[in-house]
Design an enzyme around this catalytic site. Sequence first.
Site, PDB file in Angstrom:
ATOM      1  N   HIS A 254      69.256  36.202  36.932  1.00 44.19           N
ATOM      2  CA  HIS A 254      67.858  36.624  37.852  1.00 44.19           C
ATOM      3  C   HIS A 254      67.628  37.799  37.744  1.00 44.19           C
ATOM      4  O   HIS A 254      66.296  38.102  37.506  1.00 44.19           O
ATOM      5  CB  HIS A 254      68.413  36.268  39.210  1.00 44.19           C
ATOM      6  CG  HIS A 254      67.446  36.328  40.383  1.00 44.19           C
ATOM      7  ND1 HIS A 254      66.523  35.359  41.062  1.00 44.19           N
ATOM      8  CD2 HIS A 254      66.842  37.578  40.799  1.00 44.19           C
ATOM      9  CE1 HIS A 254      65.885  35.808  41.937  1.00 44.19           C
ATOM     10  NE2 HIS A 254      65.824  37.178  41.889  1.00 44.19           N
ATOM     11  N   GLU A 255      68.378  38.901  37.912  1.00 37.86           N
ATOM     12  CA  GLU A 255      68.087  40.095  37.715  1.00 37.86           C
ATOM     13  C   GLU A 255      67.665  40.585  36.455  1.00 37.86           C
ATOM     14  O   GLU A 255      66.554  41.455  36.356  1.00 37.86           O
ATOM     15  CB  GLU A 255      69.087  41.116  38.291  1.00 37.86           C
ATOM     16  CG  GLU A 255      69.856  40.826  39.637  1.00 37.86           C
ATOM     17  CD  GLU A 255      68.252  40.824  40.762  1.00 37.86           C
ATOM     18  OE1 GLU A 255      67.248  41.384  40.389  1.00 37.86           O
ATOM     19  OE2 GLU A 255      68.818  40.287  41.795  1.00 37.86           O
ATOM     20  N   HIS A 258      63.912  39.742  36.129  1.00 42.15           N
ATOM     21  CA  HIS A 258      63.167  41.055  36.493  1.00 42.15           C
ATOM     22  C   HIS A 258      62.796  42.084  35.418  1.00 42.15           C
ATOM     23  O   HIS A 258      62.128  42.652  35.269  1.00 42.15           O
ATOM     24  CB  HIS A 258      63.486  41.533  37.934  1.00 42.15           C
ATOM     25  CG  HIS A 258      63.396  40.723  39.202  1.00 42.15           C
ATOM     26  ND1 HIS A 258      61.918  40.749  39.488  1.00 42.15           N
ATOM     27  CD2 HIS A 258      64.327  40.011  40.071  1.00 42.15           C
ATOM     28  CE1 HIS A 258      62.396  39.688  40.479  1.00 42.15           C
ATOM     29  NE2 HIS A 258      63.558  39.609  40.903  1.00 42.15           N
ATOM     30  N   GLU A 284      59.106  37.572  40.761  1.00 40.47           N
ATOM     31  CA  GLU A 284      59.902  36.656  41.033  1.00 40.47           C
ATOM     32  C   GLU A 284      59.760  35.390  40.181  1.00 40.47           C
ATOM     33  O   GLU A 284      60.912  34.695  39.858  1.00 40.47           O
ATOM     34  CB  GLU A 284      59.939  36.287  42.465  1.00 40.47           C
ATOM     35  CG  GLU A 284      61.147  35.586  42.988  1.00 40.47           C
ATOM     36  CD  GLU A 284      62.270  36.411  43.344  1.00 40.47           C
ATOM     37  OE1 GLU A 284      63.468  35.660  43.261  1.00 40.47           O
ATOM     38  OE2 GLU A 284      62.281  37.676  43.047  1.00 40.47           O
TER      39      GLU A 284
END
Length: 488
Positions: A254-255, A258, A284
């Site tokens: 997830h990170e 980003h 996001e």
Amino acid sequence: MSAYQELIAHQRETEALGNIAGLLSWDQEVMMPRGAADQRAEEMAAIESVLHARRTDPKIEDWLARAEASDEVSARTLDLIGRSYNRATRIPARLATELARITSLSQGIWAEARANEDASAFLPTLEEVVRLKREEAECLSEGDLYDALLDDYEPGATAKEIAAIFDKMRGPLVELRDRVLGSEVKPQPIDKVFPENAQLRLARICASAFGYDWTRGRLDMSVHPFSSGGGDDARITTRISESEPFGNIYSTIHEVGHATYEQAIDRAYRFTPLGHGVSMGVHESQSRICENQLGRSAPFTGWLHHRMTDAFGDLGMDAQAFHALVNRVEMGFIRTESDELNYNLHIMLRFDLERDLIAGKLEVADLEEAWNTRFKDDFGVTVNKPSQGFLQDVHWSVGLFGYFPTYALGNVYAGCLNQAMRAAVSEIDARLAEGDATPAKAWLDQNLRVFGGLRPPRETIRHACGFDPNEGPLLAYLTEKFEGIYNL
């Protein structure tokens, strides 16, 4: 120099100082000694005072009046600087400085209260944060106070529009979730110990699979996983439980979504308003498409199954059962660990509560009870401790009111991007089965990430996908996926 050149020179220094403030925040969450909290609060207040002075410098108004745009890039740059100046000049220096100071202190108080399961230790500080955010909203608002705060994270969006999207999503999500929970398919957890060092090695392997540039980033541990910085310094964090490895693996992926967004932005935009992700909703979308549509797909989990078997030994299940486990639907307490069907319902809960907090319809003293009552209604389980409830997220402690709905918007945008990307690139699944997200990353880089803040959020998604963003693709993706996994 022309007025435009003078303005850009001023902006470059302001952006650089903002990056330094970001590093102070990263250090506070990752490496700073606990005893340094008061000192760091003063440091954050001091740099915010400098930043506020630069952002409200009267010369900016003069430069904006005289500057001429020569192309799309300069026109958008002037528009964003003007927008920032307009907002900054509405906020008194006293308020900006006090917000920086109190939210720096609040973060440490929240973390300690969360660790001690002591909600009462955090409430007085949260009351102060809410009071200051209400004051900030009053300075910025031209109508709805919450809209003024939301605009910091998703420019152009309104609470009314977001509520309408959520209303369209809630019914189908709850209906699909209930069918899934009634299915005879019941994925079972893995009863093993997953050593921290081995998990960290696997996390790094997964980050590399999604194209994270380690020469311009690093992976560390924090209470709440996050991504920080951009350009040539885009850092990520994770957290690890030795009994549950997926929290680490998917937080990392997830990170990375980003961070790879930030790493891919056109270098010509560095130290300008275009050199960042355009909004938190679009940001996001990048983390969620990596985590879910790609990272939880059957091809990628098949590869991950082999990797985890190599790292931790026999998992007691084949690749198909492993895929079902990674996508298990259950009534859990923690947003960051929730499945794709429940996740947006977590966001809807926070969205409604924080709107009421800012509007004064809900007081901080009543927040825990309001949270627990709503959670029981939405998820059918009773919150037993604050860390399972309103203390689980860092956002309110640091004043990020208006941020939460962008998570669900990100899911909506990710659904649109996934549909368009898979229509354009045929080899995505074949490469994911090899632990290689390169084709997907290349499409996202080329069609969205490289442009940074060049276009407004909805236009950014429209440009990448060829159609207006809407909840339809996300709901279709979720229905097809979970009906398949749960034999519905």
